[in-house]
Design an enzyme around this catalytic site. Structure first.
Site, PDB file in Angstrom:
ATOM      1  N   TYR A 145      72.612  38.282  74.717  1.00  0.00           N
ATOM      2  CA  TYR A 145      72.204  37.017  75.030  1.00  0.00           C
ATOM      3  C   TYR A 145      70.826  37.111  75.343  1.00  0.00           C
ATOM      4  O   TYR A 145      69.741  36.384  75.197  1.00  0.00           O
ATOM      5  CB  TYR A 145      72.776  36.413  76.330  1.00  0.00           C
TER       6      TYR A 145
ATOM      7  N   VAL B 200      72.386  26.540  73.143  1.00  0.00           N
ATOM      8  CA  VAL B 200      71.791  26.730  74.521  1.00  0.00           C
ATOM      9  C   VAL B 200      70.495  27.335  74.317  1.00  0.00           C
ATOM     10  O   VAL B 200      69.838  27.747  75.324  1.00  0.00           O
ATOM     11  CB  VAL B 200      72.915  28.316  74.551  1.00  0.00           C
TER      12      VAL B 200
ATOM     13  N   HIS C  15      77.136  23.531  76.973  1.00  0.00           N
ATOM     14  CA  HIS C  15      77.301  24.931  77.112  1.00  0.00           C
ATOM     15  C   HIS C  15      76.409  25.671  77.693  1.00  0.00           C
ATOM     16  O   HIS C  15      76.347  27.037  77.611  1.00  0.00           O
ATOM     17  CB  HIS C  15      77.622  25.366  75.419  1.00  0.00           C
TER      18      HIS C  15
ATOM     19  N   ALA D 209      68.564  18.478  58.691  1.00  0.00           N
ATOM     20  CA  ALA D 209      68.240  17.596  59.876  1.00  0.00           C
ATOM     21  C   ALA D 209      66.552  17.268  59.931  1.00  0.00           C
ATOM     22  O   ALA D 209      66.304  16.178  60.110  1.00  0.00           O
ATOM     23  CB  ALA D 209      68.633  18.326  61.044  1.00  0.00           C
TER      24      ALA D 209
HETATM   25  N1  APR Z   1      70.397  20.488  58.914  1.00  0.00           N
HETATM   26  C1  APR Z   1      71.773  19.820  59.412  1.00  0.00           C
HETATM   27  N2  APR Z   1      72.755  20.484  59.680  1.00  0.00           N
HETATM   28  C2  APR Z   1      72.868  21.651  59.413  1.00  0.00           C
HETATM   29  C3  APR Z   1      71.775  22.326  58.892  1.00  0.00           C
HETATM   30  C4  APR Z   1      70.419  21.982  58.838  1.00  0.00           C
HETATM   31  N3  APR Z   1      69.471  22.413  58.269  1.00  0.00           N
HETATM   32  N4  APR Z   1      72.265  23.999  58.920  1.00  0.00           N
HETATM   33  C5  APR Z   1      73.465  23.959  59.123  1.00  0.00           C
HETATM   34  N5  APR Z   1      73.728  22.696  59.448  1.00  0.00           N
HETATM   35  C6  APR Z   1      75.246  22.186  59.855  1.00  0.00           C
HETATM   36  C7  APR Z   1      76.385  22.939  59.093  1.00  0.00           C
HETATM   37  O1  APR Z   1      76.872  22.121  58.265  1.00  0.00           O
HETATM   38  C8  APR Z   1      77.450  22.780  60.420  1.00  0.00           C
HETATM   39  O2  APR Z   1      78.240  21.519  60.356  1.00  0.00           O
HETATM   40  O3  APR Z   1      75.560  22.786  61.396  1.00  0.00           O
HETATM   41  C9  APR Z   1      76.711  23.117  61.504  1.00  0.00           C
HETATM   42  C10 APR Z   1      76.762  24.320  62.131  1.00  0.00           C
HETATM   43  O4  APR Z   1      78.172  24.596  62.677  1.00  0.00           O
HETATM   44  P1  APR Z   1      78.552  25.475  63.696  1.00  0.00           P
HETATM   45  O5  APR Z   1      77.896  27.000  63.396  1.00  0.00           O
HETATM   46  O6  APR Z   1      80.078  25.801  63.888  1.00  0.00           O
HETATM   47  O7  APR Z   1      77.789  25.235  65.064  1.00  0.00           O
HETATM   48  P2  APR Z   1      78.338  24.353  66.275  1.00  0.00           P
HETATM   49  O8  APR Z   1      78.936  23.009  65.484  1.00  0.00           O
HETATM   50  O9  APR Z   1      77.075  23.928  67.000  1.00  0.00           O
HETATM   51  O10 APR Z   1      79.141  25.192  66.889  1.00  0.00           O
HETATM   52  C11 APR Z   1      79.897  24.447  68.254  1.00  0.00           C
HETATM   53  O11 APR Z   1      80.747  26.460  68.870  1.00  0.00           O
HETATM   54  O12 APR Z   1      80.674  28.616  68.950  1.00  0.00           O
HETATM   55  C12 APR Z   1      80.559  27.542  69.769  1.00  0.00           C
HETATM   56  O13 APR Z   1      79.327  27.397  71.589  1.00  0.00           O
HETATM   57  C13 APR Z   1      79.391  27.412  70.248  1.00  0.00           C
HETATM   58  O14 APR Z   1      78.111  25.393  70.725  1.00  0.00           O
HETATM   59  C14 APR Z   1      78.767  26.281  69.442  1.00  0.00           C
HETATM   60  C15 APR Z   1      80.064  25.502  69.148  1.00  0.00           C
END
Ligand code: APR
Length: 232
Positions: free
Chosen positions: A53, A90, A106, A216
């Protein structure tokens, strides 16, 4: 269309240079989450967890909000009704972009938490094993992050906001981790329109009325501009 709830995930911070979790080279492809994101992992090797972290805190502090974070802060300034950002992230990029109404489901890298007395205080740049809780002296302290197997923060407030929402928007989240992955279904139950903005369709894309694909930093400002035009 007065009450808006926005859920954000790692994808909104990806273009700020912060890694996501489950994509190629994602954090969970390089670390075993059981070692660095569970209470047992912290009990087994607290130094490894603090180092993990500390590195993420340094990355987050070196990162800048991107156009998507900025667009959401602008939206909050002109939106005529209630607006809430629920973030799974986070990092503090929403705060640094100027958003005010934010709930970190989280937790956050900028917080430290005492595992013994629940005291919270601002985390230093680097948390060390010897750093004791200012309130009770227990060491080591942990980052104020919700780990797997722990209950997410602010759930009552979030569920109430979802049930009142007219519009629910999920940005940059894979829809693989509950309870956040179930938010669209909850909001839709009481009539909210649901929109997903993502680089690729999430695991819960069928829960949404509309899915828009793209980075995004482009599709969030486009969507905010549409809302601003519609409000006249
Ligand atoms: N613009 C938009 N979306 C994007 C981009 C971008 N430039 N780059 C990646 N993504 C999308 C991917 O398509 C995917 O759907 O972001 C998402 C990332 O997914 P994860 O890595 O699973 O992240 P997240 O959904 O935030 O994970 C949820 O899981 O491990 C835990 O606590 C952790 O908060 C996290 C939670």
């Amino acid at each position: 269309m007065k009450r808006l709830v926005i859920l954000t995930g790692a994808g909104i911070s990806a273009e700020s240079g912060l890694g996501t979790f489950r994509e190629k080279d994602g954090l969970w492809t390089r670390y075993d989450l059981n070692d660095v994101a569970t209470p047992r992992g912290f009990a087994r090797n607290p130094g490894l967890v603090l180092d993990f972290y500390n590195a993420r805190r340094a990355n987050a502090r070196a990162a800048c909000p991107n156009a998507a974070h900025v667009a959401l802060a602008e939206l909050e300034a002109f939106w005529p009704g209630e607006m809430l950002i629920v973030t799974q992230n986070v990092d503090d990029l929403h705060e640094r972009a100027g958003s005010q109404s934010i709930l970190h489901i989280h937790g956050g890298l900028e917080g430290a938490l005492c595992a013994a007395c629940d005291h919270r205080w601002p985390a230093p740049a680097e948390m060390r094993l010897a750093d004791a809780c200012p309130a009770c002296g227990h060491a080591p302290a942990r980052p104020d992050i919700v780990w797997f197997g722990e209950y997410p923060y602010h759930m009552q407030q979030i569920e109430a906001a979802l049930l009142r929402a007219d519009l629910f928007v999920a940005i940059g989240t894979s829809g693989t981790v509950y309870p956040a992955a179930g938010f669209a279904e909850i909001a839709a139950r009481t009539g909210a329109d649901c929109l997903e903005l993502n680089a690729e369709a999430s695991a819960v894309a069928p829960d949404f009325d509309e899915v828009r694909l793209g980075p995004a930093s482009r599709i969030v400002p486009e969507w905010v501009a549409e809302l601003r035009a519609a409000l006249g």
